[in-house]
Enzyme design. Structure first.
Site, PDB file in Angstrom:
ATOM      1  N   HIS A  63      -6.231 -19.842  12.431  1.00  0.00           N
ATOM      2  CA  HIS A  63      -7.607 -20.247  12.118  1.00  0.00           C
ATOM      3  C   HIS A  63      -8.337 -19.196  11.289  1.00  0.00           C
ATOM      4  O   HIS A  63      -8.949 -19.526  10.256  1.00  0.00           O
ATOM      5  CB  HIS A  63      -8.409 -20.530  13.384  1.00  0.00           C
ATOM      6  CG  HIS A  63      -9.880 -20.640  13.098  1.00  0.00           C
ATOM      7  ND1 HIS A  63     -10.448 -21.763  12.532  1.00  0.00           N
ATOM      8  CD2 HIS A  63     -10.886 -19.723  13.206  1.00  0.00           C
ATOM      9  CE1 HIS A  63     -11.742 -21.555  12.333  1.00  0.00           C
ATOM     10  NE2 HIS A  63     -12.031 -20.318  12.734  1.00  0.00           N
ATOM     11  N   ASP A  96      -8.144  -6.998   0.916  1.00  0.00           N
ATOM     12  CA  ASP A  96      -7.292  -7.093   2.097  1.00  0.00           C
ATOM     13  C   ASP A  96      -8.040  -6.479   3.265  1.00  0.00           C
ATOM     14  O   ASP A  96      -8.909  -5.626   3.067  1.00  0.00           O
ATOM     15  CB  ASP A  96      -5.967  -6.346   1.892  1.00  0.00           C
ATOM     16  CG  ASP A  96      -6.143  -4.847   2.115  1.00  0.00           C
ATOM     17  OD1 ASP A  96      -5.832  -4.370   3.230  1.00  0.00           O
ATOM     18  OD2 ASP A  96      -6.622  -4.143   1.204  1.00  0.00           O
ATOM     19  N   ASP A 104       0.857  -1.179   0.000  1.00  0.00           N
ATOM     20  CA  ASP A 104       0.000   0.000   0.000  1.00  0.00           C
ATOM     21  C   ASP A 104       0.898   1.235   0.000  1.00  0.00           C
ATOM     22  O   ASP A 104       1.994   1.213   0.542  1.00  0.00           O
ATOM     23  CB  ASP A 104      -0.899  -0.035   1.234  1.00  0.00           C
ATOM     24  CG  ASP A 104      -1.993   1.011   1.198  1.00  0.00           C
ATOM     25  OD1 ASP A 104      -2.045   1.774   0.221  1.00  0.00           O
ATOM     26  OD2 ASP A 104      -2.783   1.067   2.158  1.00  0.00           O
ATOM     27  N   CYS A 143      -8.323 -26.327  14.089  1.00  0.00           N
ATOM     28  CA  CYS A 143      -9.568 -27.077  14.260  1.00  0.00           C
ATOM     29  C   CYS A 143      -9.349 -28.583  14.214  1.00  0.00           C
ATOM     30  O   CYS A 143     -10.131 -29.346  14.795  1.00  0.00           O
ATOM     31  CB  CYS A 143     -10.587 -26.649  13.202  1.00  0.00           C
ATOM     32  SG  CYS A 143     -11.250 -24.977  13.472  1.00  0.00           S
ATOM     33  N   CYS A 180      -8.474 -26.377   9.054  1.00  0.00           N
ATOM     34  CA  CYS A 180      -7.206 -25.782   9.489  1.00  0.00           C
ATOM     35  C   CYS A 180      -6.543 -26.618  10.573  1.00  0.00           C
ATOM     36  O   CYS A 180      -7.187 -27.432  11.248  1.00  0.00           O
ATOM     37  CB  CYS A 180      -7.401 -24.343   9.960  1.00  0.00           C
ATOM     38  SG  CYS A 180      -8.024 -24.162  11.648  1.00  0.00           S
ATOM     39  N   CYS A 226     -14.144 -26.837   9.444  1.00  0.00           N
ATOM     40  CA  CYS A 226     -12.883 -26.208   9.063  1.00  0.00           C
ATOM     41  C   CYS A 226     -11.752 -27.228   9.015  1.00  0.00           C
ATOM     42  O   CYS A 226     -11.626 -28.074   9.908  1.00  0.00           O
ATOM     43  CB  CYS A 226     -12.539 -25.096  10.052  1.00  0.00           C
ATOM     44  SG  CYS A 226     -10.988 -24.241   9.681  1.00  0.00           S
TER      45      CYS A 226
END
Length: 372
Positions: free
Chosen positions: A339, A270, A90, A313, A310, A308
Protein backbone atom coordinates in the site's frame (compact mmCIF):
# COMPACT_ATOMS: atom_id res chain seq x y z
CA UNK A 1 21.27 6.53 -20.93
CA UNK A 2 18.94 8.88 -22.73
CA UNK A 3 17.33 11.84 -21.00
CA UNK A 4 14.56 14.06 -22.32
CA UNK A 5 12.47 16.83 -20.75
CA UNK A 6 8.89 16.18 -21.87
CA UNK A 7 7.27 19.20 -20.19
CA UNK A 8 7.98 21.85 -17.59
CA UNK A 9 5.56 23.76 -15.39
CA UNK A 10 7.43 26.45 -13.52
CA UNK A 11 10.51 24.68 -12.19
CA UNK A 12 8.71 21.31 -12.02
CA UNK A 13 9.78 18.88 -14.74
CA UNK A 14 8.28 15.80 -16.38
CA UNK A 15 11.16 13.90 -17.96
CA UNK A 16 11.95 10.51 -19.49
CA UNK A 17 15.09 8.55 -18.60
CA UNK A 18 15.90 5.48 -20.71
CA UNK A 19 18.41 2.92 -19.45
CA UNK A 20 19.33 -0.53 -20.77
CA UNK A 21 16.57 -2.06 -18.63
CA UNK A 22 13.64 0.35 -18.49
CA UNK A 23 12.04 3.63 -19.45
CA UNK A 24 11.62 5.82 -16.38
CA UNK A 25 9.14 8.67 -16.33
CA UNK A 26 9.84 11.41 -13.82
CA UNK A 27 9.23 12.65 -11.25
CA UNK A 28 10.11 9.21 -9.92
CA UNK A 29 10.32 7.66 -6.47
CA UNK A 30 12.67 4.69 -6.18
CA UNK A 31 11.68 2.00 -3.65
CA UNK A 32 14.65 1.08 -1.48
CA UNK A 33 15.89 -2.50 -1.86
CA UNK A 34 18.99 -2.15 0.28
CA UNK A 35 20.26 -5.74 0.13
CA UNK A 36 18.70 -6.59 -3.22
CA UNK A 37 15.13 -6.84 -1.90
CA UNK A 38 12.49 -4.29 -0.97
CA UNK A 39 11.69 -5.39 2.60
CA UNK A 40 8.68 -7.77 2.77
CA UNK A 41 8.35 -7.95 -1.04
CA UNK A 42 9.85 -9.95 -3.89
CA UNK A 43 10.21 -9.15 -7.58
CA UNK A 44 6.80 -10.64 -8.35
CA UNK A 45 5.11 -8.36 -5.80
CA UNK A 46 6.94 -5.37 -7.23
CA UNK A 47 6.04 -6.14 -10.83
CA UNK A 48 2.44 -7.12 -10.04
CA UNK A 49 1.34 -4.48 -7.55
CA UNK A 50 3.84 -1.58 -7.47
CA UNK A 51 5.30 -1.61 -11.00
CA UNK A 52 8.39 0.54 -10.40
CA UNK A 53 10.70 1.14 -13.34
CA UNK A 54 13.69 1.55 -11.01
CA UNK A 55 14.62 0.52 -7.47
CA UNK A 56 17.63 1.24 -5.28
CA UNK A 57 20.25 -1.18 -3.95
CA UNK A 58 23.17 -0.41 -1.65
CA UNK A 59 26.83 -0.98 -2.41
CA UNK A 60 27.94 -1.21 1.23
CA UNK A 61 25.42 -3.87 2.21
CA UNK A 62 25.74 -5.98 -0.95
CA UNK A 63 29.55 -5.78 -0.79
CA UNK A 64 29.50 -7.18 2.76
CA UNK A 65 26.78 -9.75 2.14
CA UNK A 66 26.59 -11.79 -0.09
CA UNK A 67 29.56 -10.01 -1.71
CA UNK A 68 29.63 -8.21 -5.03
CA UNK A 69 31.57 -11.02 -6.70
CA UNK A 70 28.89 -13.51 -5.66
CA UNK A 71 26.21 -11.22 -7.13
CA UNK A 72 28.22 -10.97 -10.37
CA UNK A 73 28.40 -14.77 -10.63
CA UNK A 74 24.64 -15.03 -10.13
CA UNK A 75 23.82 -12.78 -13.10
CA UNK A 76 24.41 -9.43 -11.38
CA UNK A 77 21.52 -7.71 -9.63
CA UNK A 78 18.98 -8.32 -12.40
CA UNK A 79 19.69 -12.04 -12.64
CA UNK A 80 20.14 -12.53 -8.89
CA UNK A 81 16.96 -10.74 -7.76
CA UNK A 82 14.84 -11.40 -10.87
CA UNK A 83 13.78 -7.75 -10.88
CA UNK A 84 14.05 -6.94 -14.61
CA UNK A 85 13.87 -3.14 -14.53
CA UNK A 86 16.55 -0.59 -13.59
CA UNK A 87 18.69 -0.49 -10.47
CA UNK A 88 20.42 2.51 -8.94
CA UNK A 89 23.13 1.66 -6.42
CA UNK A 90 24.17 4.08 -3.70
CA UNK A 91 27.94 4.23 -3.22
CA UNK A 92 27.82 3.00 0.38
CA UNK A 93 29.65 5.99 1.80
CA UNK A 94 26.70 7.02 3.96
CA UNK A 95 26.32 3.50 5.39
CA UNK A 96 30.04 3.19 6.10
CA UNK A 97 29.77 6.51 7.90
CA UNK A 98 26.55 5.84 9.81
CA UNK A 99 26.74 2.13 10.67
CA UNK A 100 30.36 1.80 11.71
CA UNK A 101 31.65 2.87 15.12
CA UNK A 102 35.15 3.38 13.81
CA UNK A 103 35.27 5.29 10.52
CA UNK A 104 38.43 6.96 9.31
CA UNK A 105 38.41 9.23 6.28
CA UNK A 106 41.70 10.04 4.57
CA UNK A 107 42.54 11.68 1.28
CA UNK A 108 42.21 8.42 -0.64
CA UNK A 109 39.12 6.81 0.85
CA UNK A 110 37.14 5.58 3.84
CA UNK A 111 38.22 2.91 6.33
CA UNK A 112 35.36 1.28 8.21
CA UNK A 113 34.41 -1.82 10.15
CA UNK A 114 31.56 -4.07 9.09
CA UNK A 115 28.43 -3.74 11.21
CA UNK A 116 28.01 -7.52 10.73
CA UNK A 117 31.27 -8.97 12.04
CA UNK A 118 33.58 -6.05 12.78
CA UNK A 119 35.93 -6.85 9.89
CA UNK A 120 37.95 -3.95 8.49
CA UNK A 121 37.41 -2.60 4.97
CA UNK A 122 38.59 0.28 2.80
CA UNK A 123 36.51 2.06 0.15
CA UNK A 124 38.22 4.18 -2.49
CA UNK A 125 36.49 5.94 -5.38
CA UNK A 126 37.81 3.27 -7.75
CA UNK A 127 36.86 0.32 -5.55
CA UNK A 128 33.30 1.59 -5.21
CA UNK A 129 33.05 1.72 -9.02
CA UNK A 130 34.45 -1.84 -9.26
CA UNK A 131 31.87 -3.11 -6.75
CA UNK A 132 29.02 -1.47 -8.64
CA UNK A 133 30.34 -2.86 -11.92
CA UNK A 134 30.00 -6.33 -10.38
CA UNK A 135 26.49 -5.46 -9.20
CA UNK A 136 25.56 -4.35 -12.74
CA UNK A 137 23.40 -1.40 -11.70
CA UNK A 138 22.09 0.96 -14.36
CA UNK A 139 23.06 4.04 -12.33
CA UNK A 140 26.11 4.12 -10.06
CA UNK A 141 26.71 6.76 -7.39
CA UNK A 142 30.25 7.94 -6.68
CA UNK A 143 31.96 7.85 -3.31
CA UNK A 144 31.57 11.19 -1.54
CA UNK A 145 32.66 12.62 1.78
CA UNK A 146 29.47 12.96 3.78
CA UNK A 147 29.37 15.42 6.67
CA UNK A 148 27.01 15.14 9.63
CA UNK A 149 25.23 18.39 10.42
CA UNK A 150 25.86 20.63 12.23
CA UNK A 151 29.51 20.89 11.18
CA UNK A 152 32.20 23.56 11.14
CA UNK A 153 32.85 25.50 7.95
CA UNK A 154 36.33 24.00 7.87
CA UNK A 155 34.92 20.46 7.90
CA UNK A 156 32.36 21.23 5.18
CA UNK A 157 35.03 22.91 3.03
CA UNK A 158 37.27 19.86 3.39
CA UNK A 159 34.40 17.55 2.45
CA UNK A 160 33.70 19.51 -0.73
CA UNK A 161 37.33 19.48 -1.79
CA UNK A 162 37.59 15.76 -1.12
CA UNK A 163 34.28 15.00 -2.85
CA UNK A 164 35.37 16.96 -5.94
CA UNK A 165 38.72 15.17 -6.05
CA UNK A 166 37.07 11.76 -5.63
CA UNK A 167 34.50 12.67 -8.29
CA UNK A 168 37.25 13.39 -10.82
CA UNK A 169 38.93 10.09 -10.00
CA UNK A 170 35.60 8.27 -10.32
CA UNK A 171 34.63 9.70 -13.70
CA UNK A 172 38.13 9.21 -15.12
CA UNK A 173 38.18 5.60 -13.94
CA UNK A 174 34.67 4.83 -15.24
CA UNK A 175 35.31 6.40 -18.65
CA UNK A 176 38.59 4.48 -18.93
CA UNK A 177 36.72 1.25 -18.19
CA UNK A 178 34.16 2.10 -20.85
CA UNK A 179 36.94 2.79 -23.36
CA UNK A 180 37.98 -0.83 -22.75
CA UNK A 181 34.44 -2.06 -23.39
CA UNK A 182 33.45 -2.46 -19.72
CA UNK A 183 30.34 -1.12 -17.96
CA UNK A 184 28.95 0.24 -21.22
CA UNK A 185 25.35 0.08 -19.96
CA UNK A 186 26.18 1.70 -16.62
CA UNK A 187 25.74 5.38 -15.91
CA UNK A 188 27.41 7.45 -13.21
CA UNK A 189 26.06 10.27 -11.03
CA UNK A 190 27.98 12.72 -8.85
CA UNK A 191 26.77 13.91 -5.43
CA UNK A 192 26.70 17.63 -4.55
CA UNK A 193 27.51 18.38 -0.91
CA UNK A 194 27.77 21.54 1.20
CA UNK A 195 25.32 21.32 4.07
CA UNK A 196 22.78 24.15 4.08
CA UNK A 197 25.40 26.78 3.24
CA UNK A 198 24.65 28.49 -0.08
CA UNK A 199 28.26 29.37 -0.81
CA UNK A 200 29.41 25.77 -0.29
CA UNK A 201 26.51 24.31 -2.28
CA UNK A 202 27.28 26.58 -5.22
CA UNK A 203 30.98 25.71 -5.08
CA UNK A 204 30.29 21.98 -4.97
CA UNK A 205 27.66 22.15 -7.73
CA UNK A 206 29.81 24.22 -10.07
CA UNK A 207 32.86 21.97 -9.63
CA UNK A 208 30.97 18.70 -10.10
CA UNK A 209 28.66 19.86 -12.88
CA UNK A 210 31.71 20.86 -14.93
CA UNK A 211 32.53 17.14 -15.19
CA UNK A 212 31.11 14.60 -17.63
CA UNK A 213 28.63 12.82 -15.34
CA UNK A 214 25.38 11.34 -16.61
CA UNK A 215 23.38 12.93 -13.81
CA UNK A 216 23.73 14.78 -10.53
CA UNK A 217 22.44 14.21 -7.01
CA UNK A 218 21.97 16.52 -4.07
CA UNK A 219 23.25 14.72 -0.98
CA UNK A 220 23.68 15.56 2.67
CA UNK A 221 20.10 16.72 3.31
CA UNK A 222 17.21 15.27 5.33
CA UNK A 223 19.73 14.64 8.11
CA UNK A 224 18.01 16.64 10.83
CA UNK A 225 17.80 20.15 9.39
CA UNK A 226 14.47 21.99 9.30
CA UNK A 227 12.28 21.19 6.30
CA UNK A 228 12.37 24.78 5.06
CA UNK A 229 16.18 24.74 5.21
CA UNK A 230 16.14 21.66 3.00
CA UNK A 231 13.73 23.25 0.53
CA UNK A 232 15.74 26.48 0.39
CA UNK A 233 18.98 24.55 -0.16
CA UNK A 234 17.45 22.51 -2.99
CA UNK A 235 15.99 25.61 -4.64
CA UNK A 236 19.36 27.34 -4.44
CA UNK A 237 21.35 24.33 -5.70
CA UNK A 238 19.25 23.31 -8.70
CA UNK A 239 20.03 26.58 -10.51
CA UNK A 240 23.65 25.42 -10.84
CA UNK A 241 22.71 21.94 -12.14
CA UNK A 242 22.41 21.17 -15.87
CA UNK A 243 18.94 21.41 -17.38
CA UNK A 244 19.64 18.46 -19.67
CA UNK A 245 20.56 15.85 -17.06
CA UNK A 246 18.62 14.12 -14.24
CA UNK A 247 18.48 15.71 -10.79
CA UNK A 248 18.29 13.34 -7.83
CA UNK A 249 17.60 14.31 -4.20
CA UNK A 250 18.95 11.52 -2.01
CA UNK A 251 17.12 10.09 0.99
CA UNK A 252 13.98 12.24 0.79
CA UNK A 253 11.30 11.83 2.13
CA UNK A 254 7.73 12.50 3.21
CA UNK A 255 4.94 13.02 0.65
CA UNK A 256 5.14 16.75 1.43
CA UNK A 257 8.90 16.68 0.77
CA UNK A 258 8.33 15.06 -2.61
CA UNK A 259 5.77 17.66 -3.66
CA UNK A 260 7.89 20.59 -2.49
CA UNK A 261 11.07 19.38 -4.16
CA UNK A 262 9.39 18.47 -7.45
CA UNK A 263 8.10 22.05 -7.29
CA UNK A 264 11.75 23.13 -7.02
CA UNK A 265 12.96 21.11 -10.01
CA UNK A 266 14.00 17.68 -8.70
CA UNK A 267 13.37 14.57 -10.83
CA UNK A 268 14.36 11.56 -8.70
CA UNK A 269 13.91 10.52 -5.07
CA UNK A 270 14.44 7.58 -2.73
CA UNK A 271 13.68 7.02 0.95
CA UNK A 272 13.08 4.15 3.38
CA UNK A 273 10.11 6.04 4.84
CA UNK A 274 7.22 4.28 3.04
CA UNK A 275 8.57 0.79 3.76
CA UNK A 276 9.83 1.45 7.29
CA UNK A 277 6.67 3.31 8.31
CA UNK A 278 4.55 0.52 6.88
CA UNK A 279 6.24 -2.00 9.16
CA UNK A 280 5.74 0.32 12.14
CA UNK A 281 2.00 0.76 11.53
CA UNK A 282 1.92 4.10 9.70
CA UNK A 283 0.13 4.09 6.35
CA UNK A 284 0.15 7.01 3.91
CA UNK A 285 -3.10 8.18 2.33
CA UNK A 286 -4.40 11.03 0.21
CA UNK A 287 -5.72 12.71 3.37
CA UNK A 288 -2.66 12.17 5.57
CA UNK A 289 -1.21 9.39 7.71
CA UNK A 290 -3.19 6.56 9.30
CA UNK A 291 -1.92 4.85 12.47
CA UNK A 292 -3.41 1.45 11.65
CA UNK A 293 -2.59 -0.05 15.05
CA UNK A 294 -5.04 2.33 16.73
CA UNK A 295 -8.04 0.71 18.42
CA UNK A 296 -10.39 2.97 16.46
CA UNK A 297 -9.86 0.76 13.39
CA UNK A 298 -10.75 -2.55 15.06
CA UNK A 299 -14.21 -2.67 13.46
CA UNK A 300 -13.61 -0.25 10.56
CA UNK A 301 -14.85 -1.81 7.32
CA UNK A 302 -13.44 0.96 5.08
CA UNK A 303 -10.26 0.57 3.04
CA UNK A 304 -7.13 2.33 4.27
CA UNK A 305 -7.64 5.03 1.61
CA UNK A 306 -10.97 5.15 -0.29
CA UNK A 307 -9.18 7.00 -3.13
CA UNK A 308 -6.40 4.42 -3.49
CA UNK A 309 -6.37 1.87 -6.31
CA UNK A 310 -3.83 -0.52 -4.77
CA UNK A 311 -4.55 -4.22 -4.31
CA UNK A 312 -4.74 -3.78 -0.54
CA UNK A 313 -7.33 -1.00 -0.58
CA UNK A 314 -9.35 -2.82 -3.21
CA UNK A 315 -9.42 -6.02 -1.15
CA UNK A 316 -8.96 -5.52 2.60
CA UNK A 317 -10.42 -3.38 5.38
CA UNK A 318 -8.72 -1.23 7.97
CA UNK A 319 -10.06 -3.68 10.53
CA UNK A 320 -8.20 -6.58 8.90
CA UNK A 321 -4.92 -4.70 8.72
CA UNK A 322 -5.39 -3.57 12.33
CA UNK A 323 -5.87 -7.23 13.30
CA UNK A 324 -2.83 -8.41 11.35
CA UNK A 325 -0.62 -5.76 12.93
CA UNK A 326 -1.81 -6.51 16.46
CA UNK A 327 -1.42 -10.26 15.88
CA UNK A 328 2.14 -9.70 14.62
CA UNK A 329 1.20 -11.59 11.48
CA UNK A 330 3.97 -11.39 8.87
CA UNK A 331 1.35 -10.91 6.14
CA UNK A 332 0.78 -7.42 7.55
CA UNK A 333 4.26 -6.28 6.52
CA UNK A 334 3.69 -7.32 2.92
CA UNK A 335 0.26 -5.72 2.59
CA UNK A 336 1.25 -2.48 4.34
CA UNK A 337 4.40 -2.17 2.23
CA UNK A 338 2.46 -2.73 -0.99
CA UNK A 339 0.00 0.00 0.00
CA UNK A 340 2.59 2.58 1.02
CA UNK A 341 4.75 2.09 -2.07
CA UNK A 342 1.71 2.18 -4.34
CA UNK A 343 0.70 5.45 -2.70
CA UNK A 344 4.14 6.96 -3.25
CA UNK A 345 4.44 5.89 -6.88
CA UNK A 346 0.87 6.99 -7.61
CA UNK A 347 1.65 10.39 -6.05
CA UNK A 348 4.58 10.75 -8.45
CA UNK A 349 2.39 9.73 -11.39
CA UNK A 350 -0.23 12.33 -10.45
CA UNK A 351 2.45 15.00 -10.19
CA UNK A 352 3.75 14.10 -13.64
CA UNK A 353 0.24 14.30 -15.06
CA UNK A 354 -0.25 17.73 -13.49
CA UNK A 355 3.06 19.00 -14.89
CA UNK A 356 2.25 17.74 -18.39
CA UNK A 357 -1.17 19.42 -18.21
CA UNK A 358 0.30 22.69 -16.89
CA UNK A 359 -1.58 22.60 -13.57
CA UNK A 360 1.08 21.68 -11.03
CA UNK A 361 0.37 24.68 -8.81
CA UNK A 362 -3.30 23.65 -8.70
CA UNK A 363 -2.27 20.08 -7.84
CA UNK A 364 -0.05 21.37 -5.03
CA UNK A 365 -2.90 23.39 -3.52
CA UNK A 366 -5.28 20.41 -3.69
CA UNK A 367 -2.65 18.12 -2.13
CA UNK A 368 -2.47 20.30 0.97
CA UNK A 369 -6.22 21.03 1.06
CA UNK A 370 -6.98 17.29 1.41
CA UNK A 371 -4.55 17.05 4.31
CA UNK A 372 -6.14 19.99 6.11
Amino acid sequence: MEFHIDKSDGKARACTITTAHSTIQTPVFMPVGTVGAVKALDATDLMSFIKPQIILGNTYHLYLRPGDEAVAKMGKLHGFTKFPKSFLTDSGGFQAFSLSDNVKIDEDGITFRSHIDGSKHYFTPQKVIDIQANLGSDIMMILDDLVALPATRERIAASIDRTTRWAQQSIDYHRANQAEGKSLDQNIFAIIQGGTDKEFREKSARELCAMDFDGFAIGGLSVGEANQDMYDTVEWTTQFMPEDKPRYLMGVGTPEDLVENVYRGVDMFDCVMPTRNARNGTLFTSFGKVNIKSAQYKLDEAPVDPECGCMVCQTYSRAYLNHLFRAREITYFRLATIHNLYYYLNLMSKMREAIVEGRFEEFRREFYAKRA
